[in-house]
Design a protein around this motif. Structure first.
Motif, PDB file in Angstrom:
ATOM      1  N   ARG A  86       0.864  -1.195   0.000  1.00 43.84           N
ATOM      2  CA  ARG A  86       0.000   0.000   0.000  1.00 43.84           C
ATOM      3  C   ARG A  86       0.892   1.234   0.000  1.00 43.84           C
ATOM      4  O   ARG A  86       1.286   1.747   1.060  1.00 43.84           O
ATOM      5  N   PRO A  87       1.252   1.732  -1.173  1.00 40.70           N
ATOM      6  CA  PRO A  87       2.171   2.864  -1.266  1.00 40.70           C
ATOM      7  C   PRO A  87       1.684   4.112  -0.532  1.00 40.70           C
ATOM      8  O   PRO A  87       2.501   4.944  -0.126  1.00 40.70           O
ATOM      9  N   ASP A  88       0.379   4.258  -0.359  1.00 39.90           N
ATOM     10  CA  ASP A  88      -0.154   5.451   0.291  1.00 39.90           C
ATOM     11  C   ASP A  88      -0.401   5.256   1.786  1.00 39.90           C
ATOM     12  O   ASP A  88      -0.985   6.122   2.442  1.00 39.90           O
ATOM     13  N   SER A  89       0.057   4.152   2.357  1.00 41.07           N
ATOM     14  CA  SER A  89      -0.186   3.873   3.766  1.00 41.07           C
ATOM     15  C   SER A  89       0.562   4.875   4.650  1.00 41.07           C
ATOM     16  O   SER A  89       1.734   5.185   4.419  1.00 41.07           O
ATOM     17  N   ARG A  90      -0.121   5.357   5.686  1.00 43.50           N
ATOM     18  CA  ARG A  90       0.505   6.281   6.625  1.00 43.50           C
ATOM     19  C   ARG A  90       1.601   5.613   7.436  1.00 43.50           C
ATOM     20  O   ARG A  90       2.501   6.290   7.940  1.00 43.50           O
ATOM     21  N   LEU A  91       1.539   4.302   7.579  1.00 39.03           N
ATOM     22  CA  LEU A  91       2.559   3.583   8.333  1.00 39.03           C
ATOM     23  C   LEU A  91       3.922   3.665   7.677  1.00 39.03           C
ATOM     24  O   LEU A  91       4.952   3.418   8.335  1.00 39.03           O
ATOM     25  N   ALA A  92       3.942   3.990   6.385  1.00 36.76           N
ATOM     26  CA  ALA A  92       5.206   4.093   5.656  1.00 36.76           C
ATOM     27  C   ALA A  92       5.470   5.524   5.202  1.00 36.76           C
ATOM     28  O   ALA A  92       6.379   5.756   4.411  1.00 36.76           O
ATOM     29  N   GLY A  93       4.698   6.473   5.708  1.00 33.94           N
ATOM     30  CA  GLY A  93       4.835   7.853   5.278  1.00 33.94           C
ATOM     31  C   GLY A  93       5.855   8.638   6.083  1.00 33.94           C
ATOM     32  O   GLY A  93       6.519   8.121   6.992  1.00 33.94           O
ATOM     33  N   THR A  94       5.940   9.920   5.770  1.00 34.47           N
ATOM     34  CA  THR A  94       6.923  10.794   6.411  1.00 34.47           C
ATOM     35  C   THR A  94       6.671  10.926   7.908  1.00 34.47           C
ATOM     36  O   THR A  94       7.614  10.912   8.712  1.00 34.47           O
ATOM     37  N   ALA A  95       5.401  11.046   8.307  1.00 33.48           N
ATOM     38  CA  ALA A  95       5.097  11.176   9.728  1.00 33.48           C
ATOM     39  C   ALA A  95       5.540   9.936  10.500  1.00 33.48           C
ATOM     40  O   ALA A  95       6.077  10.042  11.615  1.00 33.48           O
ATOM     41  N   ALA A  96       5.319   8.748   9.918  1.00 30.67           N
ATOM     42  CA  ALA A  96       5.743   7.514  10.581  1.00 30.67           C
ATOM     43  C   ALA A  96       7.260   7.446  10.675  1.00 30.67           C
ATOM     44  O   ALA A  96       7.815   6.992  11.688  1.00 30.67           O
ATOM     45  N   ARG A  97       7.940   7.902   9.640  1.00 32.76           N
ATOM     46  CA  ARG A  97       9.411   7.942   9.678  1.00 32.76           C
ATOM     47  C   ARG A  97       9.891   8.884  10.778  1.00 32.76           C
ATOM     48  O   ARG A  97      10.851   8.586  11.501  1.00 32.76           O
ATOM     49  N   GLY A  98       9.223  10.034  10.902  1.00 36.13           N
ATOM     50  CA  GLY A  98       9.586  10.972  11.953  1.00 36.13           C
ATOM     51  C   GLY A  98       9.354  10.395  13.340  1.00 36.13           C
ATOM     52  O   GLY A  98      10.183  10.567  14.244  1.00 36.13           O
ATOM     53  N   GLY A  99       8.216   9.708  13.513  1.00 35.49           N
ATOM     54  CA  GLY A  99       7.935   9.096  14.801  1.00 35.49           C
ATOM     55  C   GLY A  99       8.962   8.036  15.165  1.00 35.49           C
ATOM     56  O   GLY A  99       9.409   7.946  16.324  1.00 35.49           O
ATOM     57  N   PRO A 214       3.440  27.347   8.569  1.00 34.24           N
ATOM     58  CA  PRO A 214       3.104  27.896   7.246  1.00 34.24           C
ATOM     59  C   PRO A 214       3.702  29.274   7.069  1.00 34.24           C
ATOM     60  O   PRO A 214       3.720  30.091   7.994  1.00 34.24           O
ATOM     61  N   THR A 215       4.240  29.511   5.876  1.00 36.83           N
ATOM     62  CA  THR A 215       4.814  30.813   5.568  1.00 36.83           C
ATOM     63  C   THR A 215       3.706  31.809   5.309  1.00 36.83           C
ATOM     64  O   THR A 215       2.756  31.532   4.581  1.00 36.83           O
ATOM     65  N   ALA A 216       3.826  32.986   5.911  1.00 36.93           N
ATOM     66  CA  ALA A 216       2.828  34.034   5.683  1.00 36.93           C
ATOM     67  C   ALA A 216       2.829  34.434   4.215  1.00 36.93           C
ATOM     68  O   ALA A 216       3.871  34.607   3.596  1.00 36.93           O
ATOM     69  N   VAL A 217       1.639  34.555   3.647  1.00 38.69           N
ATOM     70  CA  VAL A 217       1.504  34.937   2.243  1.00 38.69           C
ATOM     71  C   VAL A 217       1.261  36.438   2.168  1.00 38.69           C
ATOM     72  O   VAL A 217       0.360  36.973   2.804  1.00 38.69           O
ATOM     73  N   SER A 218       2.106  37.116   1.438  1.00 35.18           N
ATOM     74  CA  SER A 218       1.967  38.559   1.265  1.00 35.18           C
ATOM     75  C   SER A 218       2.178  38.898  -0.189  1.00 35.18           C
ATOM     76  O   SER A 218       2.369  38.024  -1.025  1.00 35.18           O
ATOM     77  N   ALA A 219       2.142  40.185  -0.488  1.00 29.12           N
ATOM     78  CA  ALA A 219       2.277  40.619  -1.871  1.00 29.12           C
ATOM     79  C   ALA A 219       3.577  40.104  -2.466  1.00 29.12           C
ATOM     80  O   ALA A 219       4.646  40.269  -1.896  1.00 29.12           O
ATOM     81  N   ALA A 226       1.502  21.907  -1.610  1.00 20.90           N
ATOM     82  CA  ALA A 226       1.474  20.705  -0.770  1.00 20.90           C
ATOM     83  C   ALA A 226       2.662  19.812  -1.086  1.00 20.90           C
ATOM     84  O   ALA A 226       3.232  19.175  -0.195  1.00 20.90           O
ATOM     85  N   GLU A 227       3.056  19.774  -2.365  1.00 21.24           N
ATOM     86  CA  GLU A 227       4.202  18.952  -2.757  1.00 21.24           C
ATOM     87  C   GLU A 227       5.481  19.470  -2.106  1.00 21.24           C
ATOM     88  O   GLU A 227       6.292  18.698  -1.590  1.00 21.24           O
ATOM     89  N   ARG A 228       5.646  20.786  -2.097  1.00 25.29           N
ATOM     90  CA  ARG A 228       6.836  21.378  -1.479  1.00 25.29           C
ATOM     91  C   ARG A 228       6.822  21.157   0.036  1.00 25.29           C
ATOM     92  O   ARG A 228       7.861  20.873   0.634  1.00 25.29           O
ATOM     93  N   ALA A 229       5.641  21.283   0.654  1.00 28.43           N
ATOM     94  CA  ALA A 229       5.542  21.042   2.100  1.00 28.43           C
ATOM     95  C   ALA A 229       5.899  19.600   2.429  1.00 28.43           C
ATOM     96  O   ALA A 229       6.564  19.323   3.439  1.00 28.43           O
ATOM     97  N   GLY A 230       5.456  18.662   1.586  1.00 26.19           N
ATOM     98  CA  GLY A 230       5.818  17.264   1.808  1.00 26.19           C
ATOM     99  C   GLY A 230       7.313  17.033   1.677  1.00 26.19           C
ATOM    100  O   GLY A 230       7.907  16.293   2.468  1.00 26.19           O
ATOM    101  N   ALA A 231       7.918  17.661   0.665  1.00 28.62           N
ATOM    102  CA  ALA A 231       9.369  17.534   0.488  1.00 28.62           C
ATOM    103  C   ALA A 231      10.109  18.157   1.666  1.00 28.62           C
ATOM    104  O   ALA A 231      11.124  17.633   2.128  1.00 28.62           O
ATOM    105  N   ALA A 443      12.111  25.333   3.567  1.00 29.62           N
ATOM    106  CA  ALA A 443      11.291  26.041   4.553  1.00 29.62           C
ATOM    107  C   ALA A 443      11.471  27.544   4.471  1.00 29.62           C
ATOM    108  O   ALA A 443      10.770  28.284   5.158  1.00 29.62           O
ATOM    109  N   GLY A 444      12.399  28.030   3.621  1.00 28.24           N
ATOM    110  CA  GLY A 444      12.636  29.455   3.523  1.00 28.24           C
ATOM    111  C   GLY A 444      11.437  30.201   2.985  1.00 28.24           C
ATOM    112  O   GLY A 444      10.600  29.649   2.264  1.00 28.24           O
ATOM    113  N   SER A 445      11.339  31.469   3.337  1.00 26.23           N
ATOM    114  CA  SER A 445      10.220  32.292   2.875  1.00 26.23           C
ATOM    115  C   SER A 445      10.251  32.422   1.366  1.00 26.23           C
ATOM    116  O   SER A 445      11.255  32.829   0.799  1.00 26.23           O
ATOM    117  N   PRO A 446       9.191  32.057   0.653  1.00 21.98           N
ATOM    118  CA  PRO A 446       9.164  32.187  -0.797  1.00 21.98           C
ATOM    119  C   PRO A 446       9.468  33.615  -1.219  1.00 21.98           C
ATOM    120  O   PRO A 446       8.921  34.571  -0.689  1.00 21.98           O
TER     121      PRO A 446
END
Length: 469
Positions: A86-99, A214-219, A226-231, A443-446
């Motif tokens: 199950r490639p999408d299983s949370r047990l093998a995801g980033t959060a599980a790796r962090g735990g 989350p980075t504050a969004v401004s002008a 979401a892809e960048r946040a996951g990376a 994680a740097g400010s865009p």
């Protein structure tokens, strides 16, 4: 292309073939393949340490940590099997790796630390390295005399075998970790390593939370995808692993530990800089510099980085980065300036009554031992490397926290390799700084600290201009 550009995870960014191979290996099976290699090799390292080390605290660490690493290895194998089905299983995801990273740190660093602290209280004097005793004694002296340092005459009056422990080659702030034992007496929880671990966990936890906010969004700034946040989260897991469960870090914390809070505070300072919090960055690196000289080069690099961002930004960072170490030195200077110089300058430079036992076979040490006037040659090479890095700082100053981390990593690596007296454990600094570069970039400010900012600012990866040749 700059070095930090090569670490960008954007699919649009082209990287050299060699660096691309490393990145693909790091991301294979969602990062689990590299996790497996890390824990498997760590199991072997801990087992060999338990069987062969001549240092008894290290052998005790290895006996406990080998089990922790083995369990982590088995769990990663289970995650790989889950991911295959199950490639999408949370047990093998980033959060599980962090735990799993947190659990592994607890079993390979914190558990052996507490075990050794308990045995030490029970009478086992071989359950702590010398620096633990030094810090605890300095805390008692700070409480009784207002300075953590003994004079040269007082050290000379000690028995020969105790003169090394009479030196405190740290900045005055390190003595604070010895105050619990000085105030509450001998107990497992007053062991200086317990408080090293608490400070390390708090600083690293704050750094991770800050980089994940989350980075504050401004002008003119786009919200991270979401892809960048996951990376970013995946990069943070790897970064935390390199600052905690890597054997050089886990072993150091469990048996000695004084370097880990310094490292963690420096990483927190870089995280603050990545999120444009330069006053907080200055306070974090200033606290680290009040503990140990290893943080001073990091403070210098961050000062250059902040100054490039603007005069007011530089002043905000300088308040803490320069102010806190100077304030920490004032009481010791007023009480006994000669003792301060003897411990903080003369002893580390090899002019104390006894020599430092640090003797890892790196180039600087080998040159100092093998060549006529070898210490002078090694010192000259160290100064030359420092001058080269200073020139690079002026010519291509770091405009992002990621490029600042590159300077810190390569610069400290050069210093560790060229110092006449050094320890293998000091490698935890460059490994952690370089390992945190991808997470800092993502994680740097865009528009400010993101990838685009690195195209004209980071140290070049070409042989002619990289920080360390």
């Amino acid at each position: 292309m700059s070095a930090t550009d090569e670490l960008d995870t954007s699919p649009a960014t082209r990287t050299p073939e060699g660096r691309g191979h490393w990145r693909r290996a790091d991301r294979a099976a969602g990062g689990l393949a590299a996790d497996l290699v890390l824990y498997l090799l760590s199991t072997g390292f801990a087992a060999v340490t338990a069987a062969t080390s001549t240092l008894l605290p290290h052998r005790a660490w290895g006996g406990v940590a080998a089990v922790g690493y083995l369990v982590a290895t088995i769990l990663v194998l289970g995650q790989l099997l889950v991911r295959r089905r199950r490639p999408d299983s949370r047990l093998a995801g980033t959060a599980a790796r962090g735990g799993l990273t947190v659990v592994t740190w607890a079993t390979t660093a914190l558990l052996p630390l507490v075990w050794q602290a308990v045995e030490r209280v029970g009478g086992r004097l071989d359950r702590a390295q010398e620096e633990v005793v030094v810090v605890e004694h300095s805390g008692a002296r700070l409480l009784d005399h207002g300075t953590p340092y003994l004079t040269r005459d007082a050290i000379a009056a000690l028995p020969g075998a105790e003169q090394l422990l009479g030196y405190t080659p740290y900045q005055p702030g390190m003595a604070l970790f010895g105050l619990p034992r000085a105030l509450a007496g001998t107990a497992w929880w007053t062991d200086a390593r317990i408080w090293f671990a608490v400070a390390t966990a708090v600083a690293l936890g704050l750094a991770v939370l800050l980089l994940r906010r989350p980075t504050a969004v401004s002008a003119g700034r786009a919200a991270p995808s979401a892809e960048r946040a996951g990376a970013r989260d995946a990069a943070l897991v790897r970064a935390v692993q390199l600052a905690t469960v890597l054997p050089v870090c886990a072993l150091t914390l469990a048996t000695g530990g004084d370097d880990l809070p310094v490292l963690a505070l420096c990483l927190l300072a870089l995280a603050c800089a990545a999120r444009d919090r330069f006053l907080a960055a200055g306070l974090a690196v200033g606290l680290a510099a009040a503990l140990k000289l290893f943080a001073w080069p990091v403070a210098l690099v961050l000062l250059v980085h902040a100054a490039v961002r603007g005069r007011r930004t530089g002043l905000r960072l300088a308040v803490g980065a320069l102010g806190l170490p100077l304030v920490a030195l004032v009481p010791a200077q007023l009480v006994d300036s000669a003792a301060l110089v003897e411990n903080v300058l003369r002893f580390p430079l090899g002019h104390g009554l006894v020599s430092s036992p640090a003797a890892s076979p790196f180039p600087g040490y080998l040159i100092a031992q093998a060549l006529p006037a070898g210490r002078v040659v090694a010192a000259a090479l160290l100064v030359a490397a420092g001058a080269l890095i200073a020139v690079l700082l002026l010519r291509r100053p770091p405009r992002t926290a990621a490029s600042a981390a590159l300077f810190c990593g390569y610069g400290l690596l050069a210093a560790i390799l060229l110092m006449p007296s050094t320890r293998f454990g000091y490698l935890l600094y460059p490994v952690a700084f370089l390992g945190w570069v991808p997470a800092l970039r993502l994680a740097g400010s865009p528009g400010r600290g993101g990838p685009a900012a690195d195209h004209t600012s980071a140290p070049s990866a070409t042989p002619a201009s990289r920080p360390v040749p």
